[in-house]
Write a protein that holds these residues in place. Structure first.
Motif, short mmCIF file in Angstrom:
data_model
loop_
_atom_site.label_atom_id
_atom_site.label_comp_id
_atom_site.label_asym_id
_atom_site.label_seq_id
_atom_site.Cartn_x
_atom_site.Cartn_y
_atom_site.Cartn_z
N GLU A 195 50.97 41.43 35.47
CA GLU A 195 49.94 40.72 36.22
C GLU A 195 50.09 39.20 36.05
O GLU A 195 50.21 38.72 34.93
CB GLU A 195 48.60 41.17 35.64
N ALA A 196 50.07 38.48 37.16
CA ALA A 196 50.16 37.02 37.10
C ALA A 196 49.29 36.43 38.20
O ALA A 196 49.22 36.99 39.31
CB ALA A 196 51.60 36.59 37.30
N SER A 197 48.61 35.32 37.89
CA SER A 197 47.76 34.67 38.89
C SER A 197 48.35 33.32 39.26
O SER A 197 48.95 32.65 38.42
CB SER A 197 46.36 34.43 38.31
N ARG A 198 48.14 32.92 40.50
CA ARG A 198 48.62 31.60 40.93
C ARG A 198 47.64 30.53 40.48
O ARG A 198 46.46 30.79 40.26
CB ARG A 198 48.75 31.56 42.45
N ASP A 199 48.13 29.29 40.40
CA ASP A 199 47.26 28.18 40.02
C ASP A 199 46.25 27.89 41.13
O ASP A 199 46.58 27.97 42.32
CB ASP A 199 48.08 26.91 39.77
N VAL A 200 45.06 27.50 40.70
CA VAL A 200 43.95 27.26 41.64
C VAL A 200 44.32 26.19 42.67
O VAL A 200 44.08 26.36 43.88
CB VAL A 200 42.68 26.85 40.86
N GLU A 201 44.90 25.10 42.17
CA GLU A 201 45.21 23.98 43.06
C GLU A 201 46.09 24.39 44.24
O GLU A 201 45.89 23.97 45.37
CB GLU A 201 45.99 22.95 42.23
N ARG A 202 47.07 25.22 43.94
CA ARG A 202 48.00 25.67 44.99
C ARG A 202 47.29 26.58 45.99
O ARG A 202 47.54 26.54 47.19
CB ARG A 202 49.14 26.47 44.39
N ILE A 203 46.42 27.44 45.46
CA ILE A 203 45.69 28.36 46.35
C ILE A 203 44.79 27.55 47.29
O ILE A 203 44.74 27.79 48.49
CB ILE A 203 44.86 29.36 45.52
N VAL A 204 44.10 26.57 46.71
CA VAL A 204 43.18 25.76 47.52
C VAL A 204 43.99 25.01 48.58
O VAL A 204 43.60 24.97 49.75
CB VAL A 204 42.36 24.79 46.63
N ALA A 205 45.13 24.45 48.17
CA ALA A 205 45.96 23.71 49.13
C ALA A 205 46.42 24.63 50.26
O ALA A 205 46.41 24.24 51.43
CB ALA A 205 47.16 23.10 48.41
N GLU A 206 46.79 25.85 49.91
CA GLU A 206 47.26 26.79 50.95
C GLU A 206 46.11 27.18 51.88
O GLU A 206 46.28 27.22 53.10
CB GLU A 206 47.87 28.04 50.28
N GLU A 245 33.92 30.63 45.26
CA GLU A 245 32.93 29.53 45.41
C GLU A 245 33.64 28.26 45.87
O GLU A 245 33.19 27.58 46.78
CB GLU A 245 32.31 29.30 44.03
N ARG A 246 34.79 27.96 45.25
CA ARG A 246 35.54 26.74 45.62
C ARG A 246 36.06 26.84 47.05
O ARG A 246 35.96 25.88 47.82
CB ARG A 246 36.70 26.54 44.62
N LEU A 247 36.62 27.98 47.41
CA LEU A 247 37.19 28.13 48.76
C LEU A 247 36.09 28.10 49.83
O LEU A 247 36.33 27.69 50.96
CB LEU A 247 38.00 29.43 48.87
N SER A 248 34.88 28.51 49.43
CA SER A 248 33.75 28.49 50.37
C SER A 248 33.42 27.06 50.82
O SER A 248 32.77 26.87 51.84
CB SER A 248 32.50 29.10 49.74
N GLU A 249 33.86 26.07 50.03
CA GLU A 249 33.56 24.68 50.38
C GLU A 249 34.44 24.15 51.50
O GLU A 249 34.22 23.06 52.01
CB GLU A 249 33.77 23.77 49.14
N ILE A 250 35.48 24.89 51.87
CA ILE A 250 36.42 24.39 52.89
C ILE A 250 35.74 24.42 54.27
O ILE A 250 35.36 25.49 54.76
CB ILE A 250 37.72 25.22 52.91
N ASP A 251 35.60 23.24 54.85
CA ASP A 251 34.98 23.15 56.18
C ASP A 251 35.85 23.85 57.20
O ASP A 251 37.08 23.70 57.18
CB ASP A 251 34.87 21.68 56.61
N GLY A 252 35.25 24.58 58.09
CA GLY A 252 36.02 25.23 59.16
C GLY A 252 36.39 26.66 58.79
O GLY A 252 36.64 27.48 59.68
N LEU A 253 36.45 26.95 57.51
CA LEU A 253 36.74 28.33 57.11
C LEU A 253 35.42 29.10 57.19
O LEU A 253 34.43 28.72 56.55
CB LEU A 253 37.30 28.36 55.68
#
Ligand code: SAM
Ligand code: SF4
Length: 465
Positions: A195-206, A245-253
């Motif tokens: 099991e491995a998780s990606r870094d938050v920053e990269r996920i948010v950028a994507e 919660e963080r991804l919910s802040e993306i406008d337009g999504l």
């Protein structure tokens, strides 16, 4: 050096598309995501996508190993491709064939022995190396099934905004991969690794890049997505709930979903998010596999049926209208009629909105396959049919219950008939309504007036029109 930016290339025009690529995916949604990323990685090499094998210079079969049937499909497909390759040769042209995904990982060089027309075997952790492998394949077959230490996601080419647009208004985004749970029936820990998780920053950028290109709904993917434990900017560990919660802040999504979850990783903060995060849709795929404690223990699931029922209660308390979905395996070694009845009882108790169900398929190398008390095929078939009837009735009842109600629909594409548009309800049901194409991409209120076998039909409310 690690690249943190996920800015998509402005377009693919930089690389002149001179070759055609077909990626055919089998199995899970993670394979669908991987297939898109393979195409992205090969775009700068001059490959544009085609849906026709006859036009392709390179065909990649992105394979699934989860059940025997899924693996078998790959070899019959390879037989067809070998004939196509021979026809090409006779015309003085070439066709390269690659096998990627979990069969590639599990069988490695054995694939080349079984089917000599194959040029490339590449595992799910190595496909960022496809450009190099394609070049090397000019000199003979190549195999890359390492579990590299480096994170493949950091080496993938981001798609251009044009490419994202062609893929539609909903997108998958892998945030976690692999599994450490070792359920005794399952090959995933062996084919996808730890099991491995990606870094938050990269996920948010994507996610931001997808949204900029018009994506309205993102489904976060992982074999055990709710075990997500990605690192934030200061190296702190984030939970899936915090990521949502963080991804919910993306406008337009407009919408977020996630799949697939393990019951033991359904933490209180994630359950709470279902009640609090407005963009998180009220649908949860939470596989339980069996309703018998004896079988659950033999499957190494590490929870009892009652734990699952209690969990469902907690989730429904946080989000009363949540639609639940599950996976079931029938005929795991040693499953008696009594065990199977316990599964049916759990199904009755939960009342699922949708369900996937499978006959147990022994997978080489897994503890289940080693057992000697396998259930006869005809018993498995009979149990599968009985279970299917039950869950299908629940699915239909769930859909029918929506008639007369108003739900938000994200319109994704034109409908079946002219003047219709099609989309999804919050509960992942297909909905068709009369409306203009200009509403594609909008979330609008729809009153459901009719329930078909696979779709709901509705009309836009006065305010939505
Ligand atoms: N990680 C998820 C979980 O914990 O439930 C599911 C992963 S697996 C890709 C998807 C589903 O395939 C499983 O939930 C299980 O029902 C089914 N499956 C896995 N191995 C199987 C096998 N050997 N035979 C039949 N079904 C299987
Ligand atoms: Fe397979 Fe179990 Fe891991 Fe799910 S949790 S991927 S079923 S081993």
């Amino acid at each position: 050096m690690v690249k943190t930016d996920w800015t998509p290339a402005p377009s693919d025009q930089g690389a002149k598309a001179t070759k055609k690529l077909l990626v055919k995916s089998f199995g899970c949604q993670m394979n669908v995501y991987d297939a898109a990323r393979m195409a992205d990685v090969l775009a700068p090499e001059g490959f544009s996508e085609t849906a026709a094998p006859e036009d392709a210079d390179l065909v990649i079969l992105n394979t699934c190993h989860i059940r025997e049937k899924a693996s078998e499909k790959v070899f019959s497909e390879l037989g067809r491709l070998r004939r196509l390759k021979e026809e090409r040769r006779a015309e003085g042209k070439d066709l390269r064939i690659a096998v990627a995904g979990c069969v590639a990982q599990a069988e490695g060089g054995e694939i080349l022995r079984k089917q000599r027309a194959v040029d490339i075997v590449v595992g799910p952790q190595s496909y960022h190396r496809l450009p190099e492998l394609v070049r090397l394949a000019a000199d003979g077959p190549v195999i890359d099934t390492d579990f590299p230490v480096e994170d493949k996601f950091n080496h993938l080419t981001p798609p251009s905004e044009d490419r994202i647009r062609t893929r539609g208004l909903t997108a998958f985004l892998t945030v976690q991969e692999g599994c450490d749970k070792f359920c005794s029936f399952c090959v995933v820990p062996y084919t996808r690794g730890a099991e491995a998780s990606r870094d938050v920053e990269r996920i948010v950028a994507e996610a931001e890049a997808l949204t900029r290109a018009g994506v309205r709904e993102i489904t976060l993917l992982g074999q055990n997505v709710n075990a997500f434990h990605g690192r934030g900017e200061s190296n702190e560990v984030w939970s899936l709930a915090r990521l949502i919660e963080r991804l919910s802040e993306i406008d337009g999504l407009a919408r977020l979903r996630y799949t697939t979850s393990h019951p033991n990783d359904m933490t209180d903060d994630l359950i709470r998010a279902h009640g609090e995060a407005a963009k998180l849709m009220p649908f949860l795929h939470l596989p339980v596999q069996s309703g018998s404690d004896r079988i659950l223990a033999a499957m190494n699931r590490k929870h009892r049926a009652e734990d699952y029922l209690r969990l469902v209660e907690k989730i429904r308390a946080a989000r009363p209208d949540i639609a639940l979905s599950s996976d079931f395996i029938v005929g795991f070694p040693g499953e008696t009629d009594e065990d199977f009845e316990a599964t049916l009882a759990l199904i009755r108790a939960v009342d699922f909105a949708s369900t996937f169900y499978f006959k147990y398929s022994p997978r080489p190398g897994t503890p289940g396959a080693e057992r000697e008390d396998h259930v006869a095929e005809e018993v498995k078939a009979e149990r599968l049919a009985r279970l299917g009837e039950k869950v299908e009735a629940q699915r239909q009842a769930f859909n029918r219950a929506l008639v007369g109600r108003t739900v938000d629909v994200l319109f994704e594409k034109p409908g079946r008939r002219p003047g219709q548009i099609a989309g999804k309800s919050p509960y992942l049901q297909a909905v068709q309504a009369d409306g203009p194409d200009s509403m594609i991409g909008d979330v609008a209120a729809v009153e459901i007036v009719e329930c078909g076998s696979n779709s709901l039909f509705g009309r836009l409310t006065e305010e939505a029109r």
